[in-house]
Scaffold this active site. Sequence first.
Site, PDB file in Angstrom:
ATOM      1  N   CYS A  15       0.923  -0.866  -0.334  1.00  0.00           N
ATOM      2  CA  CYS A  15      -0.259  -0.327  -0.050  1.00  0.00           C
ATOM      3  C   CYS A  15       0.619   1.023   0.312  1.00  0.00           C
ATOM      4  O   CYS A  15       0.692   2.051  -0.248  1.00  0.00           O
ATOM      5  CB  CYS A  15      -1.316  -0.007   1.679  1.00  0.00           C
ATOM      6  N   MET A  16       2.090   0.913   0.456  1.00  0.00           N
ATOM      7  CA  MET A  16       2.824   2.749   0.772  1.00  0.00           C
ATOM      8  C   MET A  16       3.830   2.594   0.025  1.00  0.00           C
ATOM      9  O   MET A  16       4.827   3.160  -0.288  1.00  0.00           O
ATOM     10  CB  MET A  16       3.553   2.642   1.965  1.00  0.00           C
TER      11      MET A  16
END
EC number: 3.5.3.6
Length: 402
Positions: free
Chosen positions: A392-393
Amino acid sequence: MTDAPLGCNSEVGTLRAVILHRPGAELQRLTPRNNDTLLFDGLPWVARAQQEHDAFADLLRSRGVEVLLLGDLLTEALDKSGAARMQGISAAVDARRLGAPLAQELSAYLRTLEAAPLARILMAGMTFDELPFGENELSLVRRMHHGGDFVIDPLPNLLFTRDSSFWIGPRVAITSLSMHARVRETSLTDLIYAHHPRFLRVRRAYESRSAPIEGGDVLLLAPGVVAVGVGERTTPAGAEALARSLFDDDLAHTVLAVPIAQERAQMHLDTVCTMVDTDAVVMYPNIQDSLTAFPIRRKSGGVTIDRAAPFVDAAADAMGIGKLRVIDTGLDPVTAEREQWDDGNNTLALAPGVVVAYERNTETNARLADSGIEVLPIAASELGTGRGGPRCMSCPAGRDPL
């Protein structure tokens, strides 16, 4: 370091360039009063979150990855282009909410700022108390708002760079985010890709004004094969629109539309399934037997949509492999649910068989290691408060082709 080539055709090709966002002042805007609205489950200790993120970025650099920080890219784009400045200000100042007098005064002030302070406000927002000019007697909005209310909302979810754009082949897709708290993020990514010198020649695979689709729902299973989760964030219309766009541009031959639960714990496909090798995924055990996919294929003049089939079978068929390996985590339902909530299935591949994962998910990581996957653990006591893991990051912008 020379600039890494841009483009991705898989989830696991050796990672060469990635876009991250170092958490900053926007996280300091979170309070018990607004964290739910801003999609955070808690209030992160920002200094510790920054330490954890720095360690994540340093790990990637140690593996030869070029790390591009979103805040730096935004500042550089604003510094290079007056059009970028106008685009960012226009997206941030909502005259419908603020009223014309205040919107005009705020826009005029923002136009006077240098690139760095303007970038900070575009990311971290601004409260009424922080307005540098006196109360406008013509602005009812100014008079009726509390000083701590936001005149420009902060964007704490910028941390999750995967969602607002993703690369497929040599092109970039600017996504259409579905949650109100995140909609303005795409204005910043669009600004960066349109005006930063590094990306001026990059063509688009999708535009933010199209139907809702988020990068966390998009998995590049193999060259030409894309899985798209359809659930809380990405709509069926978004999956279909992406498929047609990719087919028109010869970027894919098969798109698998994968229904997932419409709930926060499974907000994106990558919260329950990510690729860890060219033929292997790690998957949330509690859905392994029920996950299905609708194969969408290109045909002359349009598309064909087949009946739903088990995801692992549909994926293997589209990828042209005998079987898609599913790493058996062997977890009991309670442990599996705990580690899924803590993003145990949300891994970032640095190369085939090499992934970054949150260290807290000890059971899932142990099963991955037992299956021959090299796991590079990172701390996440604070980074996880927004419900996002290493994948996600990160927005991979360059991978070696498979």
